[in-house]
Write a protein that holds these residues in place. Structure first.
Motif, PDB file in Angstrom:
ATOM      1  N   PRO A 313       0.807  -1.229   0.000  1.00 36.23           N
ATOM      2  CA  PRO A 313       0.000   0.000   0.000  1.00 36.23           C
ATOM      3  C   PRO A 313       0.837   1.275   0.000  1.00 36.23           C
ATOM      4  O   PRO A 313       0.593   2.189  -0.782  1.00 36.23           O
ATOM      5  N   LEU A 314       1.858   1.337   0.866  1.00 38.12           N
ATOM      6  CA  LEU A 314       2.705   2.522   0.936  1.00 38.12           C
ATOM      7  C   LEU A 314       3.550   2.663  -0.327  1.00 38.12           C
ATOM      8  O   LEU A 314       3.703   3.754  -0.876  1.00 38.12           O
ATOM      9  N   GLY A 315       4.083   1.537  -0.807  1.00 36.91           N
ATOM     10  CA  GLY A 315       4.895   1.563  -2.017  1.00 36.91           C
ATOM     11  C   GLY A 315       4.092   1.993  -3.228  1.00 36.91           C
ATOM     12  O   GLY A 315       4.590   2.728  -4.085  1.00 36.91           O
ATOM     13  N   PHE A 316       2.827   1.549  -3.302  1.00 39.32           N
ATOM     14  CA  PHE A 316       1.974   1.939  -4.420  1.00 39.32           C
ATOM     15  C   PHE A 316       1.693   3.439  -4.391  1.00 39.32           C
ATOM     16  O   PHE A 316       1.664   4.096  -5.432  1.00 39.32           O
ATOM     17  N   PHE A 317       1.526   3.992  -3.205  1.00 41.60           N
ATOM     18  CA  PHE A 317       1.328   5.438  -3.082  1.00 41.60           C
ATOM     19  C   PHE A 317       2.565   6.180  -3.572  1.00 41.60           C
ATOM     20  O   PHE A 317       2.461   7.196  -4.259  1.00 41.60           O
ATOM     21  N   GLU A 318       3.751   5.672  -3.245  1.00 34.26           N
ATOM     22  CA  GLU A 318       4.996   6.289  -3.722  1.00 34.26           C
ATOM     23  C   GLU A 318       5.060   6.244  -5.247  1.00 34.26           C
ATOM     24  O   GLU A 318       5.523   7.193  -5.893  1.00 34.26           O
ATOM     25  N   PHE A 319       4.589   5.144  -5.823  1.00 36.08           N
ATOM     26  CA  PHE A 319       4.548   5.021  -7.277  1.00 36.08           C
ATOM     27  C   PHE A 319       3.665   6.109  -7.885  1.00 36.08           C
ATOM     28  O   PHE A 319       4.034   6.743  -8.880  1.00 36.08           O
ATOM     29  N   LEU A 320       2.504   6.361  -7.294  1.00 36.44           N
ATOM     30  CA  LEU A 320       1.564   7.337  -7.835  1.00 36.44           C
ATOM     31  C   LEU A 320       2.102   8.765  -7.805  1.00 36.44           C
ATOM     32  O   LEU A 320       1.722   9.594  -8.638  1.00 36.44           O
ATOM     33  N   ILE A 321       2.981   9.071  -6.858  1.00 36.48           N
ATOM     34  CA  ILE A 321       3.473  10.446  -6.745  1.00 36.48           C
ATOM     35  C   ILE A 321       4.867  10.636  -7.350  1.00 36.48           C
ATOM     36  O   ILE A 321       5.444  11.711  -7.221  1.00 36.48           O
ATOM     37  N   VAL A 322       5.382   9.613  -8.041  1.00 38.25           N
ATOM     38  CA  VAL A 322       6.719   9.728  -8.638  1.00 38.25           C
ATOM     39  C   VAL A 322       6.871  10.971  -9.526  1.00 38.25           C
ATOM     40  O   VAL A 322       7.859  11.706  -9.408  1.00 38.25           O
ATOM     41  N   PRO A 323       5.925  11.267 -10.438  1.00 36.53           N
ATOM     42  CA  PRO A 323       6.122  12.457 -11.286  1.00 36.53           C
ATOM     43  C   PRO A 323       6.177  13.769 -10.508  1.00 36.53           C
ATOM     44  O   PRO A 323       6.746  14.752 -10.997  1.00 36.53           O
ATOM     45  N   PHE A 324       5.569  13.808  -9.320  1.00 34.57           N
ATOM     46  CA  PHE A 324       5.527  15.041  -8.533  1.00 34.57           C
ATOM     47  C   PHE A 324       6.569  15.066  -7.430  1.00 34.57           C
ATOM     48  O   PHE A 324       6.629  16.022  -6.654  1.00 34.57           O
ATOM     49  N   ALA A 325       7.386  14.013  -7.330  1.00 38.58           N
ATOM     50  CA  ALA A 325       8.322  13.872  -6.216  1.00 38.58           C
ATOM     51  C   ALA A 325       9.298  15.037  -6.169  1.00 38.58           C
ATOM     52  O   ALA A 325       9.873  15.432  -7.183  1.00 38.58           O
ATOM     53  N   SER A 326       9.483  15.589  -4.961  1.00 39.67           N
ATOM     54  CA  SER A 326      10.413  16.707  -4.799  1.00 39.67           C
ATOM     55  C   SER A 326      11.386  16.481  -3.644  1.00 39.67           C
ATOM     56  O   SER A 326      12.439  17.092  -3.596  1.00 39.67           O
ATOM     57  N   GLY A 327      11.044  15.611  -2.706  1.00 39.17           N
ATOM     58  CA  GLY A 327      11.927  15.343  -1.579  1.00 39.17           C
ATOM     59  C   GLY A 327      13.163  14.582  -2.023  1.00 39.17           C
ATOM     60  O   GLY A 327      13.181  13.933  -3.073  1.00 39.17           O
ATOM     61  N   ASP A 328      14.216  14.658  -1.227  1.00 37.68           N
ATOM     62  CA  ASP A 328      15.481  14.011  -1.578  1.00 37.68           C
ATOM     63  C   ASP A 328      15.316  12.508  -1.795  1.00 37.68           C
ATOM     64  O   ASP A 328      15.844  11.946  -2.751  1.00 37.68           O
ATOM     65  N   GLY A 329      14.573  11.854  -0.904  1.00 33.33           N
ATOM     66  CA  GLY A 329      14.387  10.409  -1.032  1.00 33.33           C
ATOM     67  C   GLY A 329      13.556  10.048  -2.246  1.00 33.33           C
ATOM     68  O   GLY A 329      13.891   9.140  -3.017  1.00 33.33           O
ATOM     69  N   ALA A 330      12.450  10.765  -2.447  1.00 34.88           N
ATOM     70  CA  ALA A 330      11.546  10.463  -3.553  1.00 34.88           C
ATOM     71  C   ALA A 330      12.171  10.772  -4.905  1.00 34.88           C
ATOM     72  O   ALA A 330      11.824  10.155  -5.911  1.00 34.88           O
ATOM     73  N   GLN A 331      13.111  11.723  -4.944  1.00 35.93           N
ATOM     74  CA  GLN A 331      13.733  12.112  -6.204  1.00 35.93           C
ATOM     75  C   GLN A 331      14.423  10.932  -6.884  1.00 35.93           C
ATOM     76  O   GLN A 331      14.485  10.849  -8.113  1.00 35.93           O
ATOM     77  N   TYR A 332      14.947  10.011  -6.086  1.00 35.98           N
ATOM     78  CA  TYR A 332      15.640   8.858  -6.646  1.00 35.98           C
ATOM     79  C   TYR A 332      14.723   8.029  -7.534  1.00 35.98           C
ATOM     80  O   TYR A 332      15.170   7.423  -8.506  1.00 35.98           O
ATOM     81  N   LEU A 333      13.425   7.986  -7.198  1.00 39.45           N
ATOM     82  CA  LEU A 333      12.479   7.150  -7.932  1.00 39.45           C
ATOM     83  C   LEU A 333      12.083   7.757  -9.271  1.00 39.45           C
ATOM     84  O   LEU A 333      11.453   7.088 -10.088  1.00 39.45           O
ATOM     85  N   ARG A 334      12.447   9.008  -9.520  1.00 43.96           N
ATOM     86  CA  ARG A 334      12.109   9.645 -10.793  1.00 43.96           C
ATOM     87  C   ARG A 334      12.815   8.971 -11.969  1.00 43.96           C
ATOM     88  O   ARG A 334      12.440   9.169 -13.126  1.00 43.96           O
ATOM     89  N   ILE A 335      13.798   8.147 -11.683  1.00 44.05           N
ATOM     90  CA  ILE A 335      14.493   7.409 -12.729  1.00 44.05           C
ATOM     91  C   ILE A 335      13.526   6.479 -13.463  1.00 44.05           C
ATOM     92  O   ILE A 335      13.757   6.101 -14.612  1.00 44.05           O
ATOM     93  N   LEU A 336      12.414   6.112 -12.814  1.00 41.86           N
ATOM     94  CA  LEU A 336      11.422   5.231 -13.428  1.00 41.86           C
ATOM     95  C   LEU A 336      10.640   5.920 -14.540  1.00 41.86           C
ATOM     96  O   LEU A 336      10.147   5.262 -15.455  1.00 41.86           O
ATOM     97  N   ALA A 337      10.523   7.242 -14.456  1.00 38.19           N
ATOM     98  CA  ALA A 337       9.648   7.972 -15.378  1.00 38.19           C
ATOM     99  C   ALA A 337      10.386   8.923 -16.312  1.00 38.19           C
ATOM    100  O   ALA A 337       9.861   9.258 -17.379  1.00 38.19           O
TER     101      ALA A 337
END
Length: 431
Positions: A313-337
């Motif tokens: 559930p938490l991981g899926f939420f992180e997936f949904l916000i990948v394009p809008f990610a701005s935090g240092d941790g979330a920025q790493y996941l932008r490599i997917l998009a």
């Protein structure tokens, strides 16, 4: 700008062609105009009849899909009201995702949705499988499909199918509900399938072991020496290093105030930097007494692990916000998009790997988001028509069918007010 010139030319050509076709009454059996939007349609839709051979499968598929749509519809309703509460409490600035151009999912116009092949392919795939879902279930439920087509406004902006209105009106209950829910079901099935494939495919990538500098602490030795971000540490004091462990082993023998020569390589160019080591920042609180360069290394394995745990559930939420990610941790996941420099920190398992990753991401993200949005219980969305048919059948059994329109209308207006409020409140709260 070149793209503005191209856009102007395309609009002009489209306007000339549309005006010529409209005034000359050309191809009236196949071309209809809705204002500036051109609909090109065909009545050759016998293809959908082939799916009646699998009638039992598609009825089961449609029924399971309706259950999923109802669950999503309830979830979305709750989340929208919670979002209103959150907006009133936090009072976000009317910037970023709240800006007007970011309201609609339009590639290249929405700041968070790039105009790339992967996005456009996913965009059209989403629309096609949504409309095909309606058409297939029409035939499965013995509703005639009169035609299908594409909507143009310079570029294709949508697809449509035309069920026979009289036959559709005669259907009641689950047959009608399954037909309305089929588009959402298809979007969710394709979206989640691409989501799972994305995670499995990303598991094949191999992070490089080299100590790649991904971040530099402002005001610390590496920053003072102008060490470039994205460079790879190759030696310290002339001693070669091949991993973060090698770097740590050497630095553990140093002390704050000591000077070291850091050798790095970026784009094949090597350079030496003279660093006067500092003490470790107090917030680390790890009793380190060695010297500190002030760099953060790219942790490809941590990113790979984070992607692997998205099936939660938490991981899926992180997936949904990948394009809008701005935090240092979330920025790493932008490599997917997105195409980011971070891709250089991995060994690709095959040529075109990142193209495949981006294609799967956007196919998953757009399909899931379109499916979720369409499930909102608000006419004219599919979720609204499903809700209407449910209310019709419920009230009809009690002889109260005349009140159905009022109930459905009231709920639809409430949802419209909620959606408009989410868009307007950030501006109204800062007037």
């Amino acid at each position: 700008m070149d793209w503005i010139f191209i856009l102007v030319v395309l609009v002009a050509l489209y306007a000339i062609a549309a005006y010529y076709i409209y005034t000359r009454k050309l191809w009236t059996d196949h071309i209809i105009f809705y204002g500036p939007i051109m609909a090109i349609k065909t009545s050759r839709v016998g293809f959908f009849d082939k799916f009646t051979a699998l009638r039992t499968f598609f009825k089961i598929y449609g029924t399971i899909g309706v259950i999923a749509v109802i669950i999503v519809s309830v979830f979305m309703t709750v989340m929208l009201f919670l979002s209103i509460r959150y907006t009133l409490m936090v009072r976000p600035e009317p910037t970023g995702i709240y800006e007007p151009q970011n309201i609609l999912l339009l590639p290249g116009i929405n700041d968070y949705v790039p105009s790339t092949f992967a996005v456009w392919f996913a965009f059209f795939l989403t629309i096609v499988i949504h409309e095909f879902g309606h058409a297939i279930l029409c035939r499965v439920e013995d509703i005639r499909v009169k035609g299908m087509g594409v909507l143009l406004a310079v570029i294709p902006i949508g697809f449509f199918v035309e069920p026979d209105d009289e036959e559709l009106e005669q259907k009641k209950g689950m047959p009608k509900i399954r037909m309305f829910g089929a588009g959402i079901t298809n979007n969710l099935v394709i979206g989640f399938s691409c989501f799972v494939l994305l995670i499995l495919l990303f598991g094949l990538v191999v992070p490089v072991s080299q100590p790649a500098i991904h971040g530099i602490y402002k005001g610390y030795p590496a920053d003072n020496a102008s060490v470039p971000q994205g460079s790879v540490v190759t030696a310290i004091n002339g001693q070669p290093v091949a991993s973060r462990a090698d770097v740590s082993a050497i630095l553990n023998t140093t002390k704050p105030g000591e000077t070291v020569i850091l050798t790095t390589s970026i784009n094949g160019t090597a350079a030496d930097y003279k660093l006067t080591l500092a003490a470790w920042p107090a917030e680390y609180n790890n009793n380190q007494t060695s010297g500190f360069m002030g760099v953060e290394y790219y942790d490809g394995m941590a990113v790979k692990t984070a992607v692997g745990t998205m099936i939660s559930p938490l991981g899926f939420f992180e997936f949904l916000i990948v394009p809008f990610a701005s935090g240092d941790g979330a920025q790493y996941l932008r490599i997917l998009a997105f195409d980011t420099p971070d891709t250089s920190y991995y060994l690709e398992p095959f040529a075109g790997f990142w193209d495949a990753i981006h294609l799967l991401f956007w196919c998953a993200w757009i399909n899931i988001n379109v499916g979720i949005f369409n499930a909102i219980p608000m006419v004219p969305l599919d979720g609204g028509y499903i809700f209407k048919e449910g209310v019709d059948r419920l009230l009809d059994r009690r002889g109260l069918i005349k009140y159905s329109g009022y109930v459905v209308g009231a709920v639809s207006y409430v949802m419209i007010v909620v959606l408009i409020s989410l868009l307007a409140l950030p501006y109204l709260l800062h007037m």
